[in-house]
Design a protein around this motif. Structure first.
Motif, PDB file in Angstrom:
ATOM      1  N   TRP A 193      40.152  34.062  41.427  1.00 32.36           N
ATOM      2  CA  TRP A 193      40.823  34.974  42.359  1.00 32.36           C
ATOM      3  C   TRP A 193      42.202  34.487  42.790  1.00 32.36           C
ATOM      4  O   TRP A 193      43.109  35.284  43.061  1.00 32.36           O
ATOM      5  CB  TRP A 193      39.948  35.186  43.606  1.00 32.36           C
ATOM      6  N   GLN A 210      45.575  44.900  43.632  1.00 27.13           N
ATOM      7  CA  GLN A 210      44.984  43.585  43.405  1.00 27.13           C
ATOM      8  C   GLN A 210      43.826  43.354  44.362  1.00 27.13           C
ATOM      9  O   GLN A 210      43.764  43.922  45.454  1.00 27.13           O
ATOM     10  CB  GLN A 210      46.032  42.480  43.565  1.00 27.13           C
ATOM     11  N   PHE A 232      37.398  40.059  42.100  1.00 28.54           N
ATOM     12  CA  PHE A 232      36.395  40.632  41.209  1.00 28.54           C
ATOM     13  C   PHE A 232      35.083  39.890  41.418  1.00 28.54           C
ATOM     14  O   PHE A 232      35.028  38.653  41.294  1.00 28.54           O
ATOM     15  CB  PHE A 232      36.828  40.530  39.749  1.00 28.54           C
ATOM     16  N   PHE A 272      41.174  41.516  34.598  1.00 33.40           N
ATOM     17  CA  PHE A 272      40.221  40.921  35.536  1.00 33.40           C
ATOM     18  C   PHE A 272      39.650  39.619  34.987  1.00 33.40           C
ATOM     19  O   PHE A 272      39.574  39.411  33.774  1.00 33.40           O
ATOM     20  CB  PHE A 272      39.086  41.905  35.854  1.00 33.40           C
ATOM     21  N   PHE A 322      41.311  40.556  40.156  1.00 42.93           N
ATOM     22  CA  PHE A 322      41.404  41.895  39.581  1.00 42.93           C
ATOM     23  C   PHE A 322      42.796  42.452  39.838  1.00 42.93           C
ATOM     24  O   PHE A 322      43.306  42.375  40.963  1.00 42.93           O
ATOM     25  CB  PHE A 322      40.361  42.831  40.181  1.00 42.93           C
ATOM     26  N   GLU A 335      45.252  45.916  38.768  1.00 42.12           N
ATOM     27  CA  GLU A 335      45.405  47.222  38.130  1.00 42.12           C
ATOM     28  C   GLU A 335      46.882  47.599  38.192  1.00 42.12           C
ATOM     29  O   GLU A 335      47.465  47.672  39.285  1.00 42.12           O
ATOM     30  CB  GLU A 335      44.563  48.263  38.864  1.00 42.12           C
ATOM     31  N   LEU A 388      33.762  48.793  37.867  1.00 45.86           N
ATOM     32  CA  LEU A 388      34.748  48.983  36.806  1.00 45.86           C
ATOM     33  C   LEU A 388      34.491  50.289  36.050  1.00 45.86           C
ATOM     34  O   LEU A 388      35.425  50.974  35.621  1.00 45.86           O
ATOM     35  CB  LEU A 388      34.686  47.818  35.807  1.00 45.86           C
TER      36      LEU A 388
END
Length: 794
Positions: free
Chosen positions: A12, A30, A33, A238, A362, A364, A384
């Protein structure tokens, strides 16, 4: 085009160590995960299944009827030596015989591992089909894409092992060669961070270097996919899990042999590195093993509520009838992946999914900028799937919720404190201090602030006119030429002007790659901010790693913090210690710094140190659970130090005074935990004196005490007795510790510490201490020892 990039073991906090990936995170979404419990996550990613919906959580489950090794059932008649043999030749033959009895996908990763041969015929592979193959019991993303005739691409383990050399650079090159404009979805799996984290640890220099390689690979993949997609790209990156620093191992296998139960006849087990699963032939076996596991330090048996929390309640008995989960930082050794007696790895995952360092990152990123912000609760593995459905505009009969994103916060310049209200006041103080330093030392090339304010976590307190720093500022000055200014006097003037206890000024020459790794240099490199001068000044230091900070730095930190307590002008009323009212806040802060010092020293010893108080607090909360030497109340005391440092409003003199009375025991336990592995002895067998001797031995190995003693003697006004092999500096630290323990305790405990002090002080004293404890004599020694400590220790 939608790209799903799995960067194995991308923890992380790793994005902050990158350049390109961090930019993607800042421009997109962000969060953390959170992996599903166990080691079989693909059903979650591509089918949205929780562990109980998928059925199985591990690589193998109990199913002797369908085990590919069932042809080898006769192995139980081999000798003990053969049954536990790690001979690759024998195991290769067993594997080759089992290959026809599994699926083509299963054959790509089928292995006997180091499972005892007599147990092989009891276990079947849990993941026999890939998410894009027929034969599965769930509908995957790949099925939905195939139904619409939409092309996709994948490059992932275990199929990617055919690409040689099998490293992330080669995998990246292969993907760039294969992905084209026709692909609407691509799934890519990079793997190097995982093995590197296991081998070297998550705080090592090796992992830092590997993260840079990963960053370059990700940038190359992103730029290629953006180009071939015509600029219409959703990039989902991720880490499937994080990586936790290993602090010790437990030998569960040996404990099971002591139960008197027969493996396979009475029970079955499968030992992973972080958990053990059991199946029982009869009730007595269950009761005996359950009783054993409940007494075993370093882990716990999952309760019904734990199983509900981890979505395991609906899993079949073939997955496990009972699960023992190790506490974060603890590994089961030997296990069925590595049956050797010694643990040779430094990082592991597979702990409680809620453990912060067990979590991945994570990110995106959408080229149209349609989603930006953060995921306050993170994203769970099975979430997900709805995100992919939504992004690819696919329908699914079962409703799924897309993780909610909160709006991005403003990215202002790096702060000195966590308080937005106090920030302007702190900036004003540091600006005033910088101006005066520049005026006094015009030769200075750069000025930086380190400590809490350098990390952006400086502790503040409210005043009548606003806010000010609690206790002190730590300021560094870099000058390429010698400076004759008395920096201690300058620090005192600044402290008076700013109404602080101290302004510590550290004057050095220019940084360089020859500066050795130490806690001080690590903090300067990774936890400081330039106030004036070259903004890249700190980058002249090497990129130190926490895994190689000397353990002796942790010892020195503890002793210096104990000395800090003695800088409080203490008094005594009757038989009890008394702190003058005007010094209560100062004393409290010294106690807090000592509690933090204990936690920091443990993290240094474990190779898990960090500059952030918040991160250290979270890390210790998890890692200390696996060390039975620390009771829950002890852990709470250490964590109190970090919590109080992060929020000055929580500083309570009464609480700090109560904590101070437990410091002798806390310090002793901390030294035992650090010293025990050095001599491979149980921590409880080490006395405080034993720890002192081990510290002296360690110091003597790192430098010649005779040379160091020459510097110490030059600062003293008397000649100690001639024990040339004893470090006078280390002896003074021990005297300060024992004197502090004496002043903070009472009754028989106080007498014991006084007697130890009297025996140890013979090297340092012109006249012996009186046999019985005397307050006046103790306070006299307080001034005496602190005078010498300030001369050559502080």
């Amino acid at each position: 085009m939608v790209v799903l990039l799995l960067v194995d073991a991308f923890r992380w906090d790793y994005p902050s160590r990158t350049t390109f990936i961090q930019r993607l995170a800042q421009e997109g979404v962000q969060g953390h995960f959170i992996e599903p419990f166990g080691f079989v996550p693909r059903e979650a990613y591509f089918g949205g299944l929780t562990p109980e919906q998928a059925g199985y959580t591990h690589l193998f489950h109990h199913d002797p009827e369908h085990s590919p090794f069932r042809i080898n059932a006769g192995l139980q008649y081999l000798s003990d030596r053969q049954l536990y043999s790690q001979s690759s030749g024998l195991r290769d033959k067993i594997r080759d015989a089992a290959l026809p009895l599994t699926t083509p996908f299963g054959a790509r990763y089928l292995s006997t591992l180091n499972i005892p041969l007599q147990l092989l015929d009891q276990f079947e592979l849990s993941e026999r089909y890939a998410p894009w193959e027929k034969g599965r019991s769930y509908t995957s993303i790949f099925d939905l894409l195939d139904q619409q005739g939409r092309p996709w691409f994948q490059c992932s383990w275990p199929l990617s092992t055919a690409i040689q050399p099998h490293d992330d650079t080669s995998l990246t090159r292969h993907c760039i060669e294969q992905i084209n404009a026709s692909h609407e979805f691509a799934y890519i799996h990079l793997m190097d961070l995982d093995w590197c984290g296991h081998l070297h640890g998550p705080e090592s220099l090796e992992i830092a270097q590997r993260i840079k390689t990963t960053d370059r690979c990700v940038e190359a993949l992103y730029r290629h996919c953006r180009k071939v997609s015509g600029g219409n790209l959703t990039f989902l990156l991720f880490g499937d899990h994080g990586m936790v620093t290993i602090t010790k191992s437990i030998d569960l296998w040996a404990e099971l042999q002591k139960t008197g139960l027969s493996l396979k006849h009475d029970y079955l087990c499968f030992l992973d590195s972080t958990m053990a699963r059991f199946w029982f032939r009869h009730r007595e076996a269950r009761e005996r093993i359950t009783a054993l596991l409940h007494t075993l330090p370093g882990g716990s048996v999952l309760s019904e509520s734990d199983c509900q929390r981890h979505h395991l309640a609906g899993c079949p008995a073939a997955n496990a009838e009972l699960i023992f989960l190790a506490h974060p930082g603890i590994v089961i050794q030997p296990n069925f992946f590595d049956f050797s007696s010694q643990c040779t790895i430094h990082g592991m995952h597979g702990y409680d999914p809620e453990c912060r360092d067990n979590q991945g990152a994570f990110i995106e990123h959408r080229t149209d900028g349609s989603r930006q912000g953060s995921l306050p609760c993170g994203i769970r593995a099975w979430e997900l799937f709805p995100l992919l459905l939504d992004t690819l505009k696919l329908s699914h009969p079962t409703p799924h919720r897309v993780p909610e994103v909160i709006a991005p916060q403003s990215t202002a310049t790096k702060s000195f404190t966590l308080s937005t209200e106090a920030e302007p006041f702190i900036r004003e103080q540091l600006s005033a201090a910088t101006k005066e330093i520049v005026a006094e030392i015009p030769q200075a090339r750069s000025i930086y602030v380190t400590g809490g304010f350098g990390r952006g976590e400086g502790t503040v307190r409210r005043t009548e006119t606003g806010y000010t720093a609690v206790n002190d500022y730590d300021i560094g000055i870099i000058s390429p030429v010698p400076v004759t200014v008395d920096t201690k006097a300058l620090g005192r003037r600044l402290a008076t002007r700013l109404n602080l206890d101290y302004v510590d000024i550290n004057l050095t020459g220019p940084f360089g790659t020859h500066w050795e790794n130490s806690q001080l240099n690590f903090d300067i490199r990774h936890g400081s901010q330039v106030l004036w001068g070259d903004p890249d000044e700190l980058r002249q230091l090497p990129e130190y790693d926490a895994a190689h900070i000397p353990v002796t730095d942790g010892f020195k930190l503890i002793f210096n913090r104990l000395a800090g307590i003695l800088t409080t002008p203490l008094e005594h009323h009757g038989q009890h210690l008394h702190v003058p009212p005007e010094k209560e806040l100062y004393f409290s802060y010294q106690i807090i710094k000592t509690l933090i010092g204990l936690g920091d020293s443990l993290l240094i010893a474990w190779g898990a140190y960090d500059v952030s108080y918040a991160k250290k607090k979270d890390r210790l909360k998890e890692l200390l659970r696996g060390h039975a030497e620390f009771r829950p109340v002890d852990i709470d005391r250490i964590l109190y130090g970090y919590a109080a440092k992060l929020t000055a409003d929580s500083i309570d003199f009464t609480a700090c005074l109560a904590h101070s009375q437990h410091l002798p025991a806390l310090v002793t336990r901390t030294l035992q935990v650090i010293c025990g592995p050095i001599v491979r002895q149980p921590t409880s067998s080490l006395s405080l004196t034993d720890c002192f001797r081990l510290i002296e031995m360690g110091y003597a190995q790192s430098c010649d005490p005779r040379l160091d003693n020459e510097a110490v003697l030059a600062a003293l006004h008397f000649q100690p007795s001639a024990e040339t092999l004893v470090s006078y500096r280390q002896r003074l630290y021990q005297l300060i510790a024992l004197l502090g323990f004496t002043l903070l305790t009472s009754g028989s405990e106080q007498t014991d510490f006084w007697n130890q002090l009297a025996q140890l002080s013979q090297l340092w004293e012109e006249t012996p201490l009186p046999r019985d404890f005397e307050w006046n004599e103790a306070l006299c020694r307080q001034r005496h020892y602190l005078h010498h400590w300030e001369q050559f220790c502080h």
